[in-house]
Design an enzyme around this catalytic site. Sequence first.
Site, PDB file in Angstrom:
ATOM      1  N   HIS A  12     136.970 -32.904  65.058  1.00  0.00           N
ATOM      2  CA  HIS A  12     138.094 -33.807  65.323  1.00  0.00           C
ATOM      3  C   HIS A  12     139.259 -33.498  64.375  1.00  0.00           C
ATOM      4  O   HIS A  12     140.411 -33.421  64.804  1.00  0.00           O
ATOM      5  CB  HIS A  12     137.696 -35.263  65.053  1.00  0.00           C
ATOM      6  CG  HIS A  12     136.664 -35.830  65.970  1.00  0.00           C
ATOM      7  ND1 HIS A  12     135.537 -36.462  65.500  1.00  0.00           N
ATOM      8  CD2 HIS A  12     136.594 -35.903  67.326  1.00  0.00           C
ATOM      9  CE1 HIS A  12     134.811 -36.902  66.515  1.00  0.00           C
ATOM     10  NE2 HIS A  12     135.415 -36.562  67.642  1.00  0.00           N
ATOM     11  N   LYS A  70     129.238 -46.109  75.734  1.00  0.00           N
ATOM     12  CA  LYS A  70     128.518 -45.645  74.537  1.00  0.00           C
ATOM     13  C   LYS A  70     128.209 -46.823  73.620  1.00  0.00           C
ATOM     14  O   LYS A  70     129.018 -47.739  73.500  1.00  0.00           O
ATOM     15  CB  LYS A  70     129.387 -44.644  73.747  1.00  0.00           C
ATOM     16  CG  LYS A  70     129.636 -43.320  74.447  1.00  0.00           C
ATOM     17  CD  LYS A  70     130.414 -42.380  73.537  1.00  0.00           C
ATOM     18  CE  LYS A  70     130.848 -41.107  74.235  1.00  0.00           C
ATOM     19  NZ  LYS A  70     131.798 -40.315  73.437  1.00  0.00           N
ATOM     20  N   SER A 113     129.973 -35.684  67.619  1.00  0.00           N
ATOM     21  CA  SER A 113     129.515 -36.836  66.823  1.00  0.00           C
ATOM     22  C   SER A 113     128.047 -37.119  67.119  1.00  0.00           C
ATOM     23  O   SER A 113     127.280 -37.449  66.216  1.00  0.00           O
ATOM     24  CB  SER A 113     130.357 -38.072  67.146  1.00  0.00           C
ATOM     25  OG  SER A 113     131.691 -37.850  66.809  1.00  0.00           O
ATOM     26  N   ARG A 166     135.847 -28.234  73.868  1.00  0.00           N
ATOM     27  CA  ARG A 166     134.843 -27.437  73.181  1.00  0.00           C
ATOM     28  C   ARG A 166     134.264 -26.355  74.071  1.00  0.00           C
ATOM     29  O   ARG A 166     134.100 -25.234  73.693  1.00  0.00           O
ATOM     30  CB  ARG A 166     133.701 -28.331  72.699  1.00  0.00           C
ATOM     31  CG  ARG A 166     133.991 -29.025  71.423  1.00  0.00           C
ATOM     32  CD  ARG A 166     133.053 -30.162  71.210  1.00  0.00           C
ATOM     33  NE  ARG A 166     133.292 -31.206  72.184  1.00  0.00           N
ATOM     34  CZ  ARG A 166     132.840 -32.439  72.055  1.00  0.00           C
ATOM     35  NH1 ARG A 166     132.114 -32.767  71.027  1.00  0.00           N
ATOM     36  NH2 ARG A 166     133.108 -33.339  72.960  1.00  0.00           N
TER      37      ARG A 166
HETATM   38  P1  ADP Z   1     132.580 -36.894  70.916  1.00  0.00           P
HETATM   39  O1  ADP Z   1     132.635 -36.147  72.224  1.00  0.00           O
HETATM   40  O2  ADP Z   1     132.120 -36.044  69.760  1.00  0.00           O
HETATM   41  O3  ADP Z   1     131.944 -38.254  70.977  1.00  0.00           O
HETATM   42  P2  ADP Z   1     135.129 -38.215  70.843  1.00  0.00           P
HETATM   43  O4  ADP Z   1     134.952 -39.036  72.043  1.00  0.00           O
HETATM   44  O5  ADP Z   1     135.305 -38.942  69.552  1.00  0.00           O
HETATM   45  O6  ADP Z   1     134.044 -37.122  70.570  1.00  0.00           O
HETATM   46  O7  ADP Z   1     136.284 -37.182  71.075  1.00  0.00           O
HETATM   47  C1  ADP Z   1     137.617 -37.297  70.720  1.00  0.00           C
HETATM   48  C2  ADP Z   1     138.328 -36.019  71.036  1.00  0.00           C
HETATM   49  O8  ADP Z   1     137.946 -35.017  70.102  1.00  0.00           O
HETATM   50  C3  ADP Z   1     138.021 -35.442  72.415  1.00  0.00           C
HETATM   51  O9  ADP Z   1     139.205 -34.876  72.923  1.00  0.00           O
HETATM   52  C4  ADP Z   1     137.009 -34.379  72.129  1.00  0.00           C
HETATM   53  O10 ADP Z   1     137.028 -33.359  73.103  1.00  0.00           O
HETATM   54  C5  ADP Z   1     137.508 -33.868  70.794  1.00  0.00           C
HETATM   55  N1  ADP Z   1     136.475 -33.225  70.023  1.00  0.00           N
HETATM   56  C6  ADP Z   1     135.305 -33.749  69.620  1.00  0.00           C
HETATM   57  N2  ADP Z   1     134.592 -32.841  68.907  1.00  0.00           N
HETATM   58  C7  ADP Z   1     135.348 -31.714  68.877  1.00  0.00           C
HETATM   59  C8  ADP Z   1     135.168 -30.386  68.330  1.00  0.00           C
HETATM   60  N3  ADP Z   1     134.053 -30.067  67.686  1.00  0.00           N
HETATM   61  N4  ADP Z   1     136.156 -29.494  68.526  1.00  0.00           N
HETATM   62  C9  ADP Z   1     137.259 -29.834  69.202  1.00  0.00           C
HETATM   63  N5  ADP Z   1     137.492 -31.023  69.746  1.00  0.00           N
HETATM   64  C10 ADP Z   1     136.552 -31.961  69.597  1.00  0.00           C
END
Ligand code: ADP
Length: 165
Positions: free
Chosen positions: A17, A41, A128, A90
Amino acid sequence: MRLAICPGSFDPVTYGHLDIIERASRAFDRVVVAVFTNPQKTPLFSVEERVEMLRQAIAHLPNVEVDASSGLLSDYALHRGAGVIVKGLRAISDFEAEFQMARMNKKLAPGVETLFMMTANEYSYLSSSLVKEVARFGGCVAQLVPEAVAARLKEKYPQPPSGGR
Ligand code: ADP
Protein backbone atom coordinates in the site's frame (compact mmCIF):
# COMPACT_ATOMS: atom_id res chain seq x y z
CA MET A 1 -5.01 21.52 -7.25
CA ARG A 2 -4.97 17.87 -8.32
CA LEU A 3 -6.37 15.75 -5.52
CA ALA A 4 -6.28 11.94 -5.60
CA ILE A 5 -7.85 9.37 -3.33
CA CYS A 6 -6.17 6.08 -2.41
CA PRO A 7 -9.03 3.95 -1.05
CA GLY A 8 -8.86 0.57 0.66
CA SER A 9 -9.53 -1.38 3.78
CA PHE A 10 -5.88 -1.23 4.96
CA ASP A 11 -6.41 -4.02 7.49
CA PRO A 12 -3.52 -3.41 8.16
CA VAL A 13 -1.44 -1.13 5.92
CA THR A 14 1.46 -2.97 4.19
CA TYR A 15 4.56 -1.84 2.30
CA GLY A 16 2.60 -2.65 -0.87
CA HIS A 17 0.00 0.00 0.00
CA LEU A 18 2.72 2.46 1.06
CA ASP A 19 4.54 2.06 -2.26
CA ILE A 20 1.36 3.07 -4.12
CA ILE A 21 0.64 5.95 -1.69
CA GLU A 22 4.19 7.33 -2.01
CA ARG A 23 4.11 7.16 -5.79
CA ALA A 24 0.69 8.86 -5.83
CA SER A 25 2.04 11.60 -3.55
CA ARG A 26 4.68 12.37 -6.19
CA ALA A 27 2.16 12.41 -9.04
CA PHE A 28 -0.55 14.55 -7.39
CA ASP A 29 -0.64 17.79 -5.38
CA ARG A 30 -2.56 16.18 -2.56
CA VAL A 31 -3.49 12.60 -1.68
CA VAL A 32 -6.22 11.42 0.69
CA VAL A 33 -5.82 7.86 1.90
CA ALA A 34 -9.38 6.79 2.69
CA VAL A 35 -10.12 3.82 4.93
CA PHE A 36 -13.37 2.26 3.79
CA THR A 37 -15.58 -0.16 5.65
CA ASN A 38 -16.03 -3.21 3.44
CA PRO A 39 -19.24 -5.04 4.44
CA GLN A 40 -17.88 -8.22 2.81
CA LYS A 41 -14.85 -8.37 5.10
CA THR A 42 -14.62 -8.85 8.86
CA PRO A 43 -11.70 -6.65 9.84
CA LEU A 44 -9.03 -7.53 12.38
CA PHE A 45 -8.38 -3.88 13.26
CA SER A 46 -11.01 -1.23 14.00
CA VAL A 47 -11.27 1.72 11.62
CA GLU A 48 -9.64 3.91 14.32
CA GLU A 49 -6.69 1.51 14.62
CA ARG A 50 -6.27 1.33 10.85
CA VAL A 51 -6.35 5.13 10.55
CA GLU A 52 -3.80 5.48 13.36
CA MET A 53 -1.39 2.97 11.78
CA LEU A 54 -1.71 4.72 8.41
CA ARG A 55 -1.12 8.17 9.95
CA GLN A 56 2.11 6.94 11.51
CA ALA A 57 3.20 5.29 8.27
CA ILE A 58 2.65 8.38 6.07
CA ALA A 59 3.94 10.95 8.59
CA HIS A 60 6.93 11.67 6.28
CA LEU A 61 4.67 12.63 3.35
CA PRO A 62 3.51 16.26 3.83
CA ASN A 63 0.89 16.22 1.07
CA VAL A 64 -0.87 13.05 2.25
CA GLU A 65 -3.72 12.83 4.77
CA VAL A 66 -5.73 9.92 6.15
CA ASP A 67 -9.50 9.85 6.50
CA ALA A 68 -12.24 7.25 6.94
CA SER A 69 -15.60 6.71 5.27
CA SER A 70 -18.32 4.12 5.35
CA GLY A 71 -20.27 5.23 2.30
CA LEU A 72 -19.76 4.92 -1.44
CA LEU A 73 -16.33 5.69 -2.82
CA SER A 74 -17.83 7.69 -5.70
CA ASP A 75 -19.81 9.89 -3.27
CA TYR A 76 -16.71 10.36 -1.16
CA ALA A 77 -14.64 11.39 -4.18
CA LEU A 78 -17.26 13.95 -5.23
CA HIS A 79 -17.59 15.27 -1.69
CA ARG A 80 -13.80 15.75 -1.42
CA GLY A 81 -13.58 17.28 -4.89
CA ALA A 82 -11.12 14.59 -6.04
CA GLY A 83 -10.69 14.06 -9.79
CA VAL A 84 -8.82 10.78 -9.48
CA ILE A 85 -9.00 7.49 -7.61
CA VAL A 86 -5.63 5.70 -7.49
CA LYS A 87 -5.55 1.93 -7.06
CA GLY A 88 -2.79 -0.63 -7.09
CA LEU A 89 -2.81 -3.69 -9.34
CA ARG A 90 -0.91 -6.73 -8.17
CA ALA A 91 -1.83 -9.48 -10.58
CA ILE A 92 -4.27 -10.41 -13.32
CA SER A 93 -6.44 -11.81 -10.52
CA ASP A 94 -7.01 -8.26 -9.20
CA PHE A 95 -8.07 -7.07 -12.62
CA GLU A 96 -11.63 -8.33 -12.93
CA ALA A 97 -12.92 -6.97 -9.62
CA GLU A 98 -11.05 -3.69 -10.13
CA PHE A 99 -12.42 -3.37 -13.65
CA GLN A 100 -16.00 -3.80 -12.36
CA MET A 101 -15.50 -1.30 -9.56
CA ALA A 102 -13.89 1.26 -11.86
CA ARG A 103 -16.76 0.94 -14.38
CA MET A 104 -19.35 1.30 -11.61
CA ASN A 105 -17.61 4.33 -10.11
CA LYS A 106 -17.42 5.92 -13.56
CA LYS A 107 -21.17 5.42 -13.94
CA LEU A 108 -21.88 6.93 -10.51
CA ALA A 109 -19.37 9.78 -10.81
CA PRO A 110 -18.50 10.34 -14.50
CA GLY A 111 -16.05 13.15 -13.69
CA VAL A 112 -13.83 10.97 -11.54
CA GLU A 113 -11.14 8.84 -13.23
CA THR A 114 -9.71 5.63 -11.76
CA LEU A 115 -5.98 5.25 -12.40
CA PHE A 116 -4.09 2.02 -11.77
CA MET A 117 -0.48 1.73 -10.74
CA MET A 118 1.40 -1.52 -11.18
CA THR A 119 2.69 -2.92 -7.96
CA ALA A 120 6.41 -2.85 -7.27
CA ASN A 121 7.87 -6.29 -8.12
CA GLU A 122 8.89 -6.99 -4.54
CA TYR A 123 5.33 -6.43 -3.27
CA SER A 124 3.37 -8.19 -5.99
CA TYR A 125 2.58 -11.13 -3.67
CA LEU A 126 1.75 -8.97 -0.67
CA SER A 127 -1.77 -8.54 0.71
CA SER A 128 -3.17 -7.61 4.13
CA SER A 129 -4.81 -11.04 4.38
CA LEU A 130 -1.53 -12.86 3.76
CA VAL A 131 0.24 -10.69 6.31
CA LYS A 132 -2.46 -11.56 8.88
CA GLU A 133 -2.11 -15.25 8.10
CA VAL A 134 1.66 -15.16 8.57
CA ALA A 135 1.33 -13.15 11.83
CA ARG A 136 -1.39 -15.43 13.19
CA PHE A 137 1.02 -18.38 13.07
CA GLY A 138 3.94 -16.43 14.50
CA GLY A 139 5.80 -15.82 11.22
CA CYS A 140 8.04 -12.78 10.72
CA VAL A 141 6.33 -9.85 8.98
CA ALA A 142 9.18 -7.35 9.38
CA GLN A 143 9.80 -7.06 5.61
CA LEU A 144 6.09 -6.68 4.85
CA VAL A 145 4.73 -3.98 7.17
CA PRO A 146 6.09 -0.99 9.16
CA GLU A 147 7.48 -1.80 12.61
CA ALA A 148 4.52 -0.28 14.48
CA VAL A 149 2.12 -2.47 12.48
CA ALA A 150 4.18 -5.59 13.18
CA ALA A 151 4.01 -4.75 16.90
CA ARG A 152 0.21 -4.41 16.78
CA LEU A 153 -0.10 -7.71 14.93
CA LYS A 154 1.88 -9.34 17.74
CA GLU A 155 -0.62 -7.92 20.25
CA LYS A 156 -3.55 -9.30 18.24
CA TYR A 157 -1.94 -12.68 17.79
CA PRO A 158 0.02 -13.44 20.97
CA GLN A 159 2.25 -16.48 20.49
CA PRO A 160 2.72 -19.23 23.06
CA PRO A 161 6.23 -19.34 24.54
CA SER A 162 8.47 -21.29 22.13
CA GLY A 163 8.84 -24.94 22.94
CA GLY A 164 5.44 -25.06 24.62
CA ARG A 165 2.48 -26.77 22.97
P1 ADP B 1 -6.08 -5.84 0.32
O1 ADP B 1 -6.46 -6.33 -1.06
O2 ADP B 1 -4.66 -6.18 0.70
O3 ADP B 1 -7.09 -6.10 1.40
P2 ADP B 1 -6.99 -3.12 0.29
O4 ADP B 1 -8.42 -3.39 0.09
O5 ADP B 1 -6.61 -2.43 1.56
O6 ADP B 1 -6.01 -4.33 0.16
O7 ADP B 1 -6.42 -2.37 -0.96
C1 ADP B 1 -6.26 -1.00 -1.14
C2 ADP B 1 -5.57 -0.75 -2.44
O8 ADP B 1 -4.20 -1.11 -2.33
C3 ADP B 1 -6.12 -1.55 -3.62
O9 ADP B 1 -6.08 -0.72 -4.76
C4 ADP B 1 -5.16 -2.68 -3.75
O10 ADP B 1 -5.11 -3.18 -5.07
C5 ADP B 1 -3.86 -1.99 -3.38
N1 ADP B 1 -2.86 -2.91 -2.91
C6 ADP B 1 -2.94 -3.75 -1.87
N2 ADP B 1 -1.79 -4.46 -1.72
C7 ADP B 1 -0.97 -4.03 -2.72
C8 ADP B 1 0.37 -4.39 -3.15
N3 ADP B 1 1.05 -5.33 -2.52
N4 ADP B 1 0.86 -3.75 -4.22
C9 ADP B 1 0.14 -2.81 -4.86
N5 ADP B 1 -1.09 -2.44 -4.53
C10 ADP B 1 -1.65 -3.04 -3.48
